[in-house]
Design a protein around this motif. Structure first.
Motif, PDB file in Angstrom:
ATOM      1  N   LYS A 238     -13.347   5.202   0.479  1.00 36.44           N
ATOM      2  CA  LYS A 238     -13.230   3.862   1.057  1.00 36.44           C
ATOM      3  C   LYS A 238     -11.830   3.301   0.929  1.00 36.44           C
ATOM      4  O   LYS A 238     -11.427   2.422   1.687  1.00 36.44           O
ATOM      5  CB  LYS A 238     -14.239   2.924   0.387  1.00 36.44           C
ATOM      6  N   GLY A 239     -11.053   3.813  -0.033  1.00 36.88           N
ATOM      7  CA  GLY A 239      -9.716   3.278  -0.250  1.00 36.88           C
ATOM      8  C   GLY A 239      -8.663   3.801   0.705  1.00 36.88           C
ATOM      9  O   GLY A 239      -7.596   3.196   0.850  1.00 36.88           O
TER      10      GLY A 239
ATOM     11  N   ARG B  72       0.837  -1.203   0.000  1.00 42.28           N
ATOM     12  CA  ARG B  72       0.000   0.000   0.000  1.00 42.28           C
ATOM     13  C   ARG B  72       0.877   1.261   0.000  1.00 42.28           C
ATOM     14  O   ARG B  72       1.741   1.426   0.859  1.00 42.28           O
ATOM     15  CB  ARG B  72      -0.901   0.004   1.226  1.00 42.28           C
TER      16      ARG B  72
ATOM     17  N   GLU C 125      -6.664   3.978  -6.040  1.00 39.84           N
ATOM     18  CA  GLU C 125      -7.803   4.561  -5.318  1.00 39.84           C
ATOM     19  C   GLU C 125      -8.474   3.606  -4.349  1.00 39.84           C
ATOM     20  O   GLU C 125      -9.178   4.043  -3.436  1.00 39.84           O
ATOM     21  CB  GLU C 125      -8.837   5.139  -6.299  1.00 39.84           C
ATOM     22  N   ASP C 126      -8.239   2.298  -4.516  1.00 38.82           N
ATOM     23  CA  ASP C 126      -8.890   1.325  -3.644  1.00 38.82           C
ATOM     24  C   ASP C 126      -8.081   0.966  -2.404  1.00 38.82           C
ATOM     25  O   ASP C 126      -8.599   0.301  -1.503  1.00 38.82           O
ATOM     26  CB  ASP C 126      -9.195   0.038  -4.427  1.00 38.82           C
ATOM     27  N   ASP C 127      -6.808   1.386  -2.348  1.00 38.25           N
ATOM     28  CA  ASP C 127      -5.967   0.983  -1.215  1.00 38.25           C
ATOM     29  C   ASP C 127      -4.736   1.891  -1.120  1.00 38.25           C
ATOM     30  O   ASP C 127      -3.753   1.685  -1.830  1.00 38.25           O
ATOM     31  CB  ASP C 127      -5.531  -0.478  -1.367  1.00 38.25           C
TER      32      ASP C 127
ATOM     33  N   ASN D 118      -4.170   4.022 -10.362  1.00 41.92           N
ATOM     34  CA  ASN D 118      -4.783   2.745  -9.966  1.00 41.92           C
ATOM     35  C   ASN D 118      -4.505   2.397  -8.507  1.00 41.92           C
ATOM     36  O   ASN D 118      -4.235   1.245  -8.170  1.00 41.92           O
ATOM     37  CB  ASN D 118      -4.289   1.616 -10.885  1.00 41.92           C
TER      38      ASN D 118
ATOM     39  N   LYS E 238      -7.104   7.627  -9.325  1.00 38.72           N
ATOM     40  CA  LYS E 238      -7.684   6.720 -10.312  1.00 38.72           C
ATOM     41  C   LYS E 238      -6.686   6.405 -11.418  1.00 38.72           C
ATOM     42  O   LYS E 238      -6.527   5.245 -11.832  1.00 38.72           O
ATOM     43  CB  LYS E 238      -8.960   7.333 -10.895  1.00 38.72           C
TER      44      LYS E 238
ATOM     45  N   LYS F 251      -6.806   4.190   3.997  1.00 42.28           N
ATOM     46  CA  LYS F 251      -6.726   3.348   5.185  1.00 42.28           C
ATOM     47  C   LYS F 251      -6.131   4.051   6.398  1.00 42.28           C
ATOM     48  O   LYS F 251      -6.456   3.734   7.533  1.00 42.28           O
ATOM     49  CB  LYS F 251      -5.904   2.086   4.870  1.00 42.28           C
TER      50      LYS F 251
END
Length: 308
Positions: free
Chosen positions: A134-135, A36, A109-111, A107, A104, A137
């Motif tokens: 949501k990504g 991450r 954005e999710d974590d 790539n 985005k 942490k």
């Protein structure tokens, strides 16, 4: 210490009100596909990423990939000098949209983890509160600003503690708005040497970023949103406040500031009071650039937080 891999590039950033194509410059230390990454938003606004380059030691020493970028309007990203003074264009929302676009495009954005420094904490806090990403942490508030009013009050107090001659010069030129006068610049440097960076010799990376904010270089974003100096806030950021909304920051959060920071404890206190999952570390004998003033301590605390 193994030198991390380094890559850089540009991301297209479409702004409807701007006819020319715009781009956001980024630099990545390490490989975000392996672990991450930590995405870092620089201060200013308009200071660029250069003064954060030593964050590469997080990658070299702890294996944490780091993503730095130049926000639109400064550094290696698209410059828009024709928009100086346009407070309807230079908004926090513009920079949140740019951050969305960057995450985005890369790539991640999710974590990812996110660090804001100085103005970057205004961007980061507002981003979390309004977007609820949501990504993300972990959130790191480095030398943060919870409120323009609190920051203004803090810097006024710090100015009152300067030597009489420096204090008088600052007040004189603020009154006459002669911010480019050498007297004002010299007196401001007394403040900066106490509360921005306490090193005797300022690193080249820091000078590169500060030069972007120099009045003679026409710093579009800084002058429009903030003002002519760190403590002379006349732009819309003086009225910014996240106070009363910070309970919406719903990720584990680390606050870091320096013992002699221009973002004093009073400016950071709302973060500590309102954010549910939070810890706070103050770096002794440091100011607004603790990763330069005490890198071992700063990066150790930061890495332990991210890896715990």
């Amino acid at each position: 210490m193994q030198q991390p891999s380094v890559s850089s590039g540009e991301v297209d950033f479409y702004i409807p009100s701007i006819e020319k194509p715009c781009k956001t410059f980024y630099i990545i230390y390490g490989d975000p596909k392996t672990r991450r990454p930590l995405v870092c938003a620089h201060g200013g606004p308009g200071a660029g990423h250069a003064y954060l380059k030593s964050f590469a030691s997080l990658t070299a020493d702890y294996g944490i990939p780091v993503i730095l970028y130049d926000q639109i309007g400064c550094g290696n990203s698209t410059l828009l000098p024709e928009t100086i003074g346009d407070i309807n264009f230079w908004t926090i929302d513009l920079f949140m949209t740019e951050l969305d676009n960057l995450l985005k495009a890369l790539n991640v954005e999710d974590d990812y983890d996110f660090l804001g420094q100085s103005w970057g904490t205004i961007l980061g806090s507002e981003y979390i509160i309004s977007r609820q990403p949501k990504g993300m942490k972990h959130y790191i508030i480095s030398n943060g600003v919870a409120s323009g009013k609190l920051f203004g009050e803090a810097t006024r107090k710090l100015i009152s503690e300067l030597p009489q001659e420096s204090r008088d010069m600052i007040l004189k030129h603020e009154s006459s708005k002669t911010y480019d006068d050498p007297e004002f610049q010299e007196a401001s440097m007394v403040f900066y040497k106490r509360h921005v960076c306490r090193l005797d010799d300022w690193p080249e990376d820091l000078m590169q970023s500060l030069n972007l904010l120099d009045l003679h270089n026409n710093p579009t974003v800084y002058l429009t949103m903030n003002g002519p100096s760190e403590f002379t806030m006349v732009g819309p950021l003086k009225d910014y406040s996240a106070v009363g909304r910070l309970h919406m920051v719903n990720v584990p959060t680390l606050i870091m500031n320096g013992e002699f920071d221009e973002t004093t404890d009073s400016v950071n206190m709302p973060f500590f009071i309102e954010i549910p999952k939070v810890r706070w570390v103050t770096i002794s004998n440091a100011s607004h650039m603790p990763w330069l003033e005490d890198p071992d301590r700063y990066f150790s605390v930061l890495a332990n937080f991210l890896l715990s």
